[in-house]
Motif scaffolding. Sequence first.
Motif, PDB file in Angstrom:
ATOM      1  N   MET A 188      55.138  53.846  87.954  1.00  0.00           N
ATOM      2  CA  MET A 188      54.976  53.942  86.360  1.00  0.00           C
ATOM      3  C   MET A 188      53.828  55.316  86.030  1.00  0.00           C
ATOM      4  O   MET A 188      53.826  54.976  84.930  1.00  0.00           O
ATOM      5  CB  MET A 188      54.555  52.474  86.335  1.00  0.00           C
ATOM      6  N   LEU A 189      52.975  56.049  87.076  1.00  0.00           N
ATOM      7  CA  LEU A 189      51.230  56.412  86.293  1.00  0.00           C
ATOM      8  C   LEU A 189      51.951  57.521  85.846  1.00  0.00           C
ATOM      9  O   LEU A 189      51.231  58.122  85.463  1.00  0.00           O
ATOM     10  CB  LEU A 189      50.485  55.620  86.469  1.00  0.00           C
ATOM     11  N   GLU A 190      52.800  58.153  87.083  1.00  0.00           N
ATOM     12  CA  GLU A 190      51.956  59.383  87.711  1.00  0.00           C
ATOM     13  C   GLU A 190      53.378  60.430  87.725  1.00  0.00           C
ATOM     14  O   GLU A 190      53.820  61.474  86.526  1.00  0.00           O
ATOM     15  CB  GLU A 190      52.102  59.679  89.020  1.00  0.00           C
ATOM     16  N   TRP A 191      54.590  59.536  87.530  1.00  0.00           N
ATOM     17  CA  TRP A 191      56.054  60.852  87.566  1.00  0.00           C
ATOM     18  C   TRP A 191      56.387  61.197  86.671  1.00  0.00           C
ATOM     19  O   TRP A 191      56.595  61.945  85.723  1.00  0.00           O
ATOM     20  CB  TRP A 191      57.252  59.657  88.322  1.00  0.00           C
ATOM     21  N   PRO A 192      56.493  59.790  85.446  1.00  0.00           N
ATOM     22  CA  PRO A 192      57.177  60.547  83.538  1.00  0.00           C
ATOM     23  C   PRO A 192      55.797  62.401  83.903  1.00  0.00           C
ATOM     24  O   PRO A 192      56.610  62.952  82.628  1.00  0.00           O
ATOM     25  CB  PRO A 192      56.155  59.400  82.905  1.00  0.00           C
ATOM     26  N   ARG A 243      53.764  53.904  77.527  1.00  0.00           N
ATOM     27  CA  ARG A 243      55.131  54.735  75.979  1.00  0.00           C
ATOM     28  C   ARG A 243      55.379  55.433  77.163  1.00  0.00           C
ATOM     29  O   ARG A 243      57.397  55.660  76.334  1.00  0.00           O
ATOM     30  CB  ARG A 243      53.710  55.824  75.537  1.00  0.00           C
ATOM     31  N   ALA A 244      55.306  56.451  77.782  1.00  0.00           N
ATOM     32  CA  ALA A 244      56.850  57.314  78.452  1.00  0.00           C
ATOM     33  C   ALA A 244      57.373  56.440  78.725  1.00  0.00           C
ATOM     34  O   ALA A 244      58.634  56.927  78.566  1.00  0.00           O
ATOM     35  CB  ALA A 244      55.642  57.580  79.329  1.00  0.00           C
ATOM     36  N   TRP A 245      57.623  55.053  79.281  1.00  0.00           N
ATOM     37  CA  TRP A 245      58.271  54.281  80.029  1.00  0.00           C
ATOM     38  C   TRP A 245      59.467  53.704  79.631  1.00  0.00           C
ATOM     39  O   TRP A 245      60.733  54.057  79.277  1.00  0.00           O
ATOM     40  CB  TRP A 245      58.476  53.867  81.636  1.00  0.00           C
ATOM     41  N   ILE A 246      58.685  53.199  78.210  1.00  0.00           N
ATOM     42  CA  ILE A 246      59.808  53.117  76.847  1.00  0.00           C
ATOM     43  C   ILE A 246      60.659  54.302  76.688  1.00  0.00           C
ATOM     44  O   ILE A 246      61.232  53.700  76.320  1.00  0.00           O
ATOM     45  CB  ILE A 246      59.217  52.440  75.838  1.00  0.00           C
ATOM     46  N   GLU A 247      60.183  55.327  76.024  1.00  0.00           N
ATOM     47  CA  GLU A 247      60.492  56.391  75.828  1.00  0.00           C
ATOM     48  C   GLU A 247      61.959  56.328  76.484  1.00  0.00           C
ATOM     49  O   GLU A 247      62.824  57.506  75.940  1.00  0.00           O
ATOM     50  CB  GLU A 247      60.156  57.554  75.582  1.00  0.00           C
ATOM     51  N   LEU A 248      61.732  56.819  78.097  1.00  0.00           N
ATOM     52  CA  LEU A 248      62.752  56.301  79.175  1.00  0.00           C
ATOM     53  C   LEU A 248      63.536  55.367  79.277  1.00  0.00           C
ATOM     54  O   LEU A 248      64.729  55.463  79.665  1.00  0.00           O
ATOM     55  CB  LEU A 248      61.938  57.115  80.158  1.00  0.00           C
ATOM     56  N   GLY A 249      63.728  55.247  78.219  1.00  0.00           N
ATOM     57  CA  GLY A 249      64.426  53.283  78.647  1.00  0.00           C
ATOM     58  C   GLY A 249      64.016  52.352  79.429  1.00  0.00           C
ATOM     59  O   GLY A 249      65.059  51.425  79.783  1.00  0.00           O
TER      60      GLY A 249
END
Length: 305
Positions: free
Chosen positions: A274-278, A159-165
């Motif tokens: 993928m898991l930690e940076w958002p 979800r976080a990476w989707i929000e980040l485009g």
Amino acid sequence: MTTTEAVEGEAARWWELLGDRVRGEVVGARTMAGGASGSAVYGLSVDQPAGEFVLKVASRPGLRERARREVTFYRELAAQVPVLVPEFLVGGEVEGSAYLLLTAAGVPTDAKRWSELRWTELATELGRLHREQVLAVTIDRGATAREPASAEKLAAGERAWIELGCERLLAPLWASFEALGAAIRQLPACLCHGDFHLGNLLTDPADRFVWIDWQEVHIGHGPGDLALLWQRAGVDGVNPPREAMLTAYAAARGIPDDALLHRAAVASELTLVMLEWPTFFPYVPEPGRARIRNRLEHLVAVWYR
């Protein structure tokens, strides 16, 4: 009361709580990290020879568990690892808080001035830590494997990476995420530092690396330590010589510098991004965010090459 007086008073109180396990009196103290979060790290000056110490205190339940793990490391594992660590004095729990007292062992390092040789020296030390022989003498002394990422964590990362485009970029990887873990597990198990970045490295007067902050020590497969080191350095604008480091690391660890190792390193970096940076992006200013995004695009391209 000034901030300095408050810090010195709290540090002196803790020194007294340690009782006859320590000697001398605190004559100076400074906060090195922490505070309102429920944990603190104090630098202490004490009126005795070699009177510089580091006192770590953790009060919140989750932080206490990490502190207990670090105390276990110093009591059970530190003498078995082939890297330089601070000297352990005392550790335990009192008044609902976990504490750890160490000798002050060095000063922060400035990697922006490092040569390639300095980076490969560090990779060599990491390879030695990851040797199977080290795991063999530490596996029954308190180190455990980390739990795999939960379905909730995977969903949150997606979800976080989707929000980040980055939906299109990462959709195939989310669909086959287990392939990343499988690539990492192709390497032998080893003892890992778990929080291996430049902020957790000091240098002593002889310019030797001193490894600190062992709260995340665990049994893993190795490249995760390299991934965190590289990415944290990259965010700060430092470009480690990854290929030279992998070659030095493999030689020191006693494993081939081959496609298996390189694919595991890519998988470890992808997993970390993928898991930690958002979670940390809100605290990372530009151009650090751009560097992580660029690294992610590069890693995806390499993974599917």
